[in-house]
Design an enzyme around this catalytic site. Sequence first.
Site, PDB file in Angstrom:
ATOM      1  N   ASN A 164       0.645  -0.842  -0.442  1.00  0.00           N
ATOM      2  CA  ASN A 164       0.208  -0.035   0.220  1.00  0.00           C
ATOM      3  C   ASN A 164       0.341   1.585   0.063  1.00  0.00           C
ATOM      4  O   ASN A 164      -0.017   2.261  -0.411  1.00  0.00           O
ATOM      5  CB  ASN A 164      -1.220  -0.671   1.111  1.00  0.00           C
ATOM      6  N   GLY A 240       3.084  -5.118   7.419  1.00  0.00           N
ATOM      7  CA  GLY A 240       2.156  -5.901   6.703  1.00  0.00           C
ATOM      8  C   GLY A 240       0.757  -6.319   7.513  1.00  0.00           C
ATOM      9  O   GLY A 240       0.702  -5.555   9.050  1.00  0.00           O
ATOM     10  N   SER A 241       0.588  -7.403   7.587  1.00  0.00           N
ATOM     11  CA  SER A 241      -0.919  -7.843   8.683  1.00  0.00           C
ATOM     12  C   SER A 241      -0.699  -8.559   9.861  1.00  0.00           C
ATOM     13  O   SER A 241       0.750  -8.357   9.984  1.00  0.00           O
ATOM     14  CB  SER A 241      -2.184  -9.154   7.611  1.00  0.00           C
ATOM     15  N   GLY A 245       2.925 -10.636  10.705  1.00  0.00           N
ATOM     16  CA  GLY A 245       3.026 -10.575  11.775  1.00  0.00           C
ATOM     17  C   GLY A 245       3.898 -11.543  13.099  1.00  0.00           C
ATOM     18  O   GLY A 245       4.725 -11.950  13.488  1.00  0.00           O
ATOM     19  N   GLU A 262       5.472  -3.727  11.877  1.00  0.00           N
ATOM     20  CA  GLU A 262       4.286  -2.225  11.543  1.00  0.00           C
ATOM     21  C   GLU A 262       3.037  -2.827  11.069  1.00  0.00           C
ATOM     22  O   GLU A 262       3.089  -3.850  10.533  1.00  0.00           O
ATOM     23  CB  GLU A 262       4.717  -1.257  11.199  1.00  0.00           C
ATOM     24  N   CYS A 296      -2.764   1.458   6.779  1.00  0.00           N
ATOM     25  CA  CYS A 296      -2.799   0.810   7.807  1.00  0.00           C
ATOM     26  C   CYS A 296      -3.422   2.314   9.910  1.00  0.00           C
ATOM     27  O   CYS A 296      -4.067   1.218   9.716  1.00  0.00           O
ATOM     28  CB  CYS A 296      -1.472   1.153   8.350  1.00  0.00           C
TER      29      CYS A 296
HETATM   30  P1  NDP Z   1       0.714  -9.157   4.388  1.00  0.00           P
HETATM   31  O1  NDP Z   1       0.483  -9.963   5.588  1.00  0.00           O
HETATM   32  O2  NDP Z   1      -0.125 -10.331   3.212  1.00  0.00           O
HETATM   33  O3  NDP Z   1       1.420  -8.896   3.455  1.00  0.00           O
HETATM   34  C1  NDP Z   1       2.895  -7.906   3.724  1.00  0.00           C
HETATM   35  C2  NDP Z   1       4.058  -9.044   3.428  1.00  0.00           C
HETATM   36  O4  NDP Z   1       4.362 -10.237   3.674  1.00  0.00           O
HETATM   37  C3  NDP Z   1       4.480  -9.450   1.819  1.00  0.00           C
HETATM   38  O5  NDP Z   1       5.680  -8.822   1.267  1.00  0.00           O
HETATM   39  C4  NDP Z   1       3.595 -10.716   1.210  1.00  0.00           C
HETATM   40  O6  NDP Z   1       4.367 -11.303   1.323  1.00  0.00           O
HETATM   41  C5  NDP Z   1       5.053 -11.026   3.108  1.00  0.00           C
HETATM   42  N1  NDP Z   1       4.110 -12.255   3.456  1.00  0.00           N
HETATM   43  C6  NDP Z   1       3.403 -12.946   3.102  1.00  0.00           C
HETATM   44  N2  NDP Z   1       2.968 -13.804   4.429  1.00  0.00           N
HETATM   45  C7  NDP Z   1       3.916 -14.518   4.332  1.00  0.00           C
HETATM   46  C8  NDP Z   1       4.763 -15.346   5.426  1.00  0.00           C
HETATM   47  N3  NDP Z   1       4.269 -16.115   5.447  1.00  0.00           N
HETATM   48  N4  NDP Z   1       6.191 -15.358   5.088  1.00  0.00           N
HETATM   49  C9  NDP Z   1       6.590 -13.937   4.774  1.00  0.00           C
HETATM   50  N5  NDP Z   1       6.253 -13.045   3.791  1.00  0.00           N
HETATM   51  C10 NDP Z   1       5.275 -13.018   4.038  1.00  0.00           C
HETATM   52  O7  NDP Z   1      -0.226  -7.274   4.134  1.00  0.00           O
HETATM   53  P2  NDP Z   1      -0.593  -6.832   3.499  1.00  0.00           P
HETATM   54  O8  NDP Z   1      -0.246  -6.985   2.267  1.00  0.00           O
HETATM   55  O9  NDP Z   1      -2.217  -7.608   2.752  1.00  0.00           O
HETATM   56  O10 NDP Z   1      -0.539  -5.473   3.480  1.00  0.00           O
HETATM   57  C11 NDP Z   1      -1.995  -4.815   4.157  1.00  0.00           C
HETATM   58  C12 NDP Z   1      -1.592  -5.416   5.690  1.00  0.00           C
HETATM   59  O11 NDP Z   1      -0.688  -4.133   6.177  1.00  0.00           O
HETATM   60  C13 NDP Z   1      -2.618  -3.981   6.783  1.00  0.00           C
HETATM   61  O12 NDP Z   1      -3.171  -4.939   7.680  1.00  0.00           O
HETATM   62  C14 NDP Z   1      -2.245  -2.873   7.113  1.00  0.00           C
HETATM   63  O13 NDP Z   1      -2.736  -2.352   8.122  1.00  0.00           O
HETATM   64  C15 NDP Z   1      -0.650  -3.145   7.647  1.00  0.00           C
HETATM   65  N6  NDP Z   1       0.358  -2.896   7.027  1.00  0.00           N
HETATM   66  C16 NDP Z   1       1.388  -1.511   8.534  1.00  0.00           C
HETATM   67  C17 NDP Z   1       1.257  -0.817   8.279  1.00  0.00           C
HETATM   68  C18 NDP Z   1       1.481   0.042  10.095  1.00  0.00           C
HETATM   69  O14 NDP Z   1       2.921   0.794   9.931  1.00  0.00           O
HETATM   70  N7  NDP Z   1       1.422  -0.790  10.914  1.00  0.00           N
HETATM   71  C19 NDP Z   1       1.572   0.001   7.340  1.00  0.00           C
HETATM   72  C20 NDP Z   1       0.874  -0.221   6.362  1.00  0.00           C
HETATM   73  C21 NDP Z   1       0.249  -1.662   6.096  1.00  0.00           C
HETATM   74  P3  NDP Z   1       3.627 -11.188  -0.489  1.00  0.00           P
HETATM   75  O15 NDP Z   1       1.699 -10.260  -0.668  1.00  0.00           O
HETATM   76  O16 NDP Z   1       3.960 -11.443  -1.804  1.00  0.00           O
HETATM   77  O17 NDP Z   1       2.936 -12.878  -0.956  1.00  0.00           O
END
Ligand code: NDP
Length: 503
Positions: A164, A240-241, A245, A262, A296
């Site tokens: 995002n 990420g999510s 996390g 985060e 987020c």
């Molecule tokens: P995800 O957790 O699905 O993905 C984030 C990253 O983690 C991607 O690069 C993804 O790879 C990777 N990933 C997914 N599964 C695994 C795994 N099993 N092992 C290692 N890496 C993995 O989140 P989203 O992409 O859907 O992002 C949205 C989320 O991020 C929301 O919950 C949002 O709130 C949060 N976010 C938080 C922020 C903050 O600062 N607090 C800022 C921005 C977003 P791939 O997608 O390539 O599979």
Amino acid sequence: MNYKNYINGEWSDKDAWSEVISTGVDSGSFKKMFDNVNPANTTKVIGQFRDSGEPEINYAVECATRAFKTWKNVPAPKRADILFKAAEILVRDKECIAKGMTVEMGKVLAETRGDVQEAIDIAYYAAGAGRRLTGETVPSELENKWSMSAKLPYGVIGMITPWNFPIAIPAWKAFPAIVAGNTVVLKPAEDTPWSVIKLAEVFHEAGLPDGVFNVVTGYGPSAGMPLVKHPKVKVISFTGSSATGRLIAKECSKLGKKYSLELGGKNSITVTENADLDLAVEGVIFGAFGTTGQRCTACSRVIIDKKVKKEFTEKLLAKTESLRIGDGLEDDTDVGPLINKKAIDKVEGYVMRAIERGDYLLAGGHEIEMNSGYFYAPTIFTDIKPDNELAQEEIFGPVVAIIEYNTFDEMMDIVNGTKYGLSAAIYTKDINESFRFMRDVETGLAYVNTSCIGAEVGQNFGGIKDTSPISSREAGNMMFDAVTYNKNMVVDFSGKLQKAQIE
Ligand code: NDP
């Protein structure tokens, strides 16, 4: 177009065996690819990107480990000089990168320009800090003894980023890490590899030495997890999510590895009876529907004083109905598409369940058919109870729930009544109320008379509770915390054995 990984200063298309011979690392899966499409028009393919796995991660980590040996000893101001150059290149290419980013992930051009600007800002900020990487001296308890500390780099930092904020988040993580003397292997989200490949091009042109910044594209489980588990990766920095996390935290804990998280949010805007309602409407529109609700820090709860609910809701509805949905590249678009089909299904699931429960749908609540894109109408539910899933869970789409309150204390309970703790805002003209709110709100970010979004590089960014169970912070004066450790160094120049106090 066929895009490659960026490893050791090269666009890596490794099915050749040269690097295997030199590093001993198998390059078996270097040929797999995946398509990246425009979410505003899914018939448009941006390019093919490497569907990397463990071999590419191993190769990149090996190269980053070697690069660290020399990079850590380059004087920090010289490391910073390269970042200043990177900032200038980003300024020069801002428009081109912003347009490419809109095509890649959908948010409107004004927002992708902002994304690149955040990378520029953190580049200047981190580069400036390259001349201020200070430690401290502490008076010794003994004569002729000197005690000091320094912030030192760990080595290879693994970074996993979401889609995002495709450049801003990688930049917030990588720039301080690099200035501090670490090397980086970054795995971007599968939905936004192009934007991070651009960042690698910027570093390449700026003259960053080979192996200091490496990008390996691919999916989370197959490329991200090997990075997390790699024994030579000293720190994992993840955004990420919350579900991913938690998985990463578990793996890192098993390995005794440092990590920074985060994660998700369930942010709110409170509108009090004395608020400037027009200003509050602007803040909610920007917070709830900007980036199509996929921030987020997105506002997904409006907590409103019952006395002004009717007037505020009418204004919010009128403004929402005037929003133009479409391709983010077009000047008159206010709200772009969602990122992918999975996101549409997730939003639709929340909306359908709400309708089945009989929740009051005020606006939107449906997909929009346009150019084979992932469009969803800005959606408002009202009269929502604080324990409703619409008021509790991160939907990550253009959906906002209006919840009413009667007293300040009741409002604070609602604001704090979720598992997340990232951001919250209040619109009020009462200064006492604003300070009580800032003190009592259980979030890492608190805003008064402005929306619940709007990070700046000079401020620390991060949350508490499930948003960041270890309260990690990025940017601001804590930007080096995740990527450096403190070393205490003692010199005794008395020429004799002096024993420190032991009793
Ligand atoms: P995800 O957790 O699905 O993905 C984030 C990253 O983690 C991607 O690069 C993804 O790879 C990777 N990933 C997914 N599964 C695994 C795994 N099993 N092992 C290692 N890496 C993995 O989140 P989203 O992409 O859907 O992002 C949205 C989320 O991020 C929301 O919950 C949002 O709130 C949060 N976010 C938080 C922020 C903050 O600062 N607090 C800022 C921005 C977003 P791939 O997608 O390539 O599979």
